[in-house]
Design a protein around this motif. Structure first.
Motif, short mmCIF file in Angstrom:
data_model
loop_
_atom_site.label_atom_id
_atom_site.label_comp_id
_atom_site.label_asym_id
_atom_site.label_seq_id
_atom_site.Cartn_x
_atom_site.Cartn_y
_atom_site.Cartn_z
N GLY A 166 -0.94 -2.65 2.57
CA GLY A 166 -1.20 -1.33 2.54
C GLY A 166 -2.32 -0.61 1.80
N PRO A 167 -2.51 0.68 1.94
CA PRO A 167 -3.55 1.26 1.04
C PRO A 167 -3.38 1.01 -0.40
CG PRO A 167 -2.71 2.80 2.58
CD PRO A 167 -1.76 1.58 2.52
N ALA A 168 -4.45 0.18 -1.00
CA ALA A 168 -4.49 -0.12 -2.36
C ALA A 168 -5.80 0.02 -3.13
CB ALA A 168 -4.07 -1.64 -2.50
N ARG A 169 -5.92 1.14 -3.95
CA ARG A 169 -6.98 1.22 -4.86
C ARG A 169 -7.02 0.60 -6.30
NH1 ARG A 169 -11.30 4.91 -4.39
NH2 ARG A 169 -10.28 5.82 -2.51
N PHE A 170 -8.26 -0.27 -6.39
CA PHE A 170 -8.26 -0.79 -7.58
C PHE A 170 -9.02 -0.08 -8.80
CE2 PHE A 170 -7.06 -3.62 -4.04
CZ PHE A 170 -6.36 -4.51 -4.58
N LEU A 171 -8.45 -0.35 -9.96
CA LEU A 171 -9.12 0.33 -11.24
C LEU A 171 -10.33 -0.49 -11.80
CD1 LEU A 171 -5.97 1.55 -13.28
CD2 LEU A 171 -7.51 2.97 -12.13
N GLY A 172 -10.33 -1.92 -11.32
CA GLY A 172 -11.19 -2.68 -11.72
C GLY A 172 -10.82 -4.08 -11.60
N SER A 173 -11.78 -4.90 -11.99
CA SER A 173 -11.65 -6.61 -11.76
C SER A 173 -12.78 -7.04 -13.00
CB SER A 173 -11.96 -6.89 -10.46
OG SER A 173 -13.26 -6.84 -10.07
N GLU A 174 -12.68 -8.23 -13.35
CA GLU A 174 -13.22 -9.05 -14.14
C GLU A 174 -13.61 -10.35 -13.54
OE1 GLU A 174 -12.20 -9.14 -18.15
OE2 GLU A 174 -12.51 -6.82 -18.36
N GLY A 175 -14.62 -11.17 -13.51
CA GLY A 175 -14.54 -12.43 -13.00
C GLY A 175 -14.85 -12.72 -11.62
N LEU A 176 -15.11 -11.68 -10.85
CA LEU A 176 -15.20 -11.71 -9.25
C LEU A 176 -16.57 -11.44 -8.92
CD1 LEU A 176 -12.29 -10.31 -7.97
CD2 LEU A 176 -12.52 -12.45 -8.26
N ASP A 177 -17.25 -12.10 -8.02
CA ASP A 177 -18.64 -11.97 -7.48
C ASP A 177 -18.69 -10.56 -7.08
OD1 ASP A 177 -21.32 -12.68 -7.17
OD2 ASP A 177 -20.84 -13.82 -5.09
N TYR A 178 -17.62 -9.81 -6.36
CA TYR A 178 -17.65 -8.79 -5.89
C TYR A 178 -16.66 -8.01 -6.46
CZ TYR A 178 -20.10 -11.32 -2.29
OH TYR A 178 -21.08 -12.05 -1.22
N LEU A 180 -14.08 -4.98 -8.03
CA LEU A 180 -13.25 -4.01 -7.06
C LEU A 180 -12.93 -2.66 -7.66
CD1 LEU A 180 -10.30 -6.67 -6.63
CD2 LEU A 180 -12.10 -5.90 -5.00
N GLN A 181 -13.74 -2.30 -8.92
CA GLN A 181 -13.60 -1.37 -9.62
C GLN A 181 -14.06 -0.03 -8.45
OE1 GLN A 181 -16.21 -0.60 -13.06
NE2 GLN A 181 -15.31 1.36 -13.57
N GLY A 182 -13.04 0.75 -8.30
CA GLY A 182 -13.02 1.98 -7.56
C GLY A 182 -12.88 1.67 -5.95
N VAL A 183 -12.69 0.50 -5.76
CA VAL A 183 -12.58 0.22 -4.32
C VAL A 183 -11.08 0.25 -3.69
CG1 VAL A 183 -12.84 -1.86 -2.77
CG2 VAL A 183 -14.53 -1.64 -4.43
N GLU A 184 -11.15 0.78 -2.52
CA GLU A 184 -9.97 0.92 -1.79
C GLU A 184 -9.78 -0.18 -0.80
OE1 GLU A 184 -7.02 4.31 -0.18
OE2 GLU A 184 -8.79 4.19 0.71
#
Length: 234
Positions: A166-178, A180-184
């Motif tokens: 479902g719709p999921a917006r992300f506050l952030g991520s660490e250790g990923l090539d791409y 997710l900060q601010g990504v929906e």
């Protein structure tokens, strides 16, 4: 509209203290099944999935479903608990979900083969992800239905996919090539297929209230993912 489980049959019938494996009638890797049995996991057959458990030389703790695909229900009733759920609004997988509770639930034989069965399994996971830790296993991957932050370690450069249910917006991520900060992410929009762990350990943090999402990893991560999900469920 789906009728809530509580309105269908009341509280769960069976509670398990260890990992629960629900086996359906789809494709099952018997090496994985044997490994889960050896780890002490409980086994429940979703209708005809019990016959696959029997092929591994194991008697399931219970069989749950409408029993339309189970070989010899009367014979099974002499060997284990058989719970007949007659309603036809849900699949046997979902019947097994709303009839049980466990710290972590692993689903085998629910994906692959028939496309409609795979989609129905994903719908069931979406409906139950907030109330229990669920992991789907297919021919190549494992998928944890996550509802909050995740921190996990894989091999450096290993593929990591994040698929929103479902719709999921992300506050952030660490250790990923791409990042997710601010990504929906959302179905029919942007998804997170084939991200990469840059140094092995990664973390993902969705916004509060985000829909469940699937964290999809290679099969070899199954046991560690079960351990992590169990710790998070405590």
């Amino acid at each position: 509209m789906q009728v809530p489980a509580s309105e269908r049959i009341g509280p769960p019938l069976l509670s398990f203290s260890r990992t629960l494996v629900i086996v359906g009638g789809g494709r099952v890797d018997f090496d994985i099944l044997a490994g889960l049995v050896a780890s002490g996991a409980h086994m429940v057959g979703a209708d005809g999935g019990a016959d696959l458990i029997a092929q591994a030389g194991v008697v399931p703790d219970a069989i749950i479903g409408d029993l339309d695909s189970l070989a010899d229900p009367q014979g099974w009733a002499r060997r284990t608990r058989v719970i007949h759920v007659a309603e036809q609004e849900t699949t046997d997988f979902e019947k097994a979900l709303y009839c049980t509770r466990a710290p972590v639930t692993v689903a085998l034989g629910m994906t692959g083969g028939r496309f409609d069965h795979t989609l129905a399994a994903l719908d069931a996971v979406l409906r139950h992800a907030h109330e229990r830790a669920l992991i789907l296993v297919d021919e190549e991957d494992v998928a944890l239905a996550a509802t909050g932050p995740v921190r996990f370690t894989v091999g450096r450069g290993e593929r990591i996919s994040i698929h929103p249910l479902g719709p999921a917006r992300f506050l952030g991520s660490e250790g990923l090539d791409y990042p997710l900060q601010g990504v929906e992410l959302k179905p029919g929009g942007r998804t997170g297929t084939s991200n990469v762990a840059t140094n092995g350990t990664f973390s993902i943090e969705p916004e509060p209230g985000a829909a469940p999402y699937l964290l999809i990893l290679g099969q070899r991560n199954l046991m560690a993912l079960i351990e992590m999900a169990g710790q998070s469920a405590k």
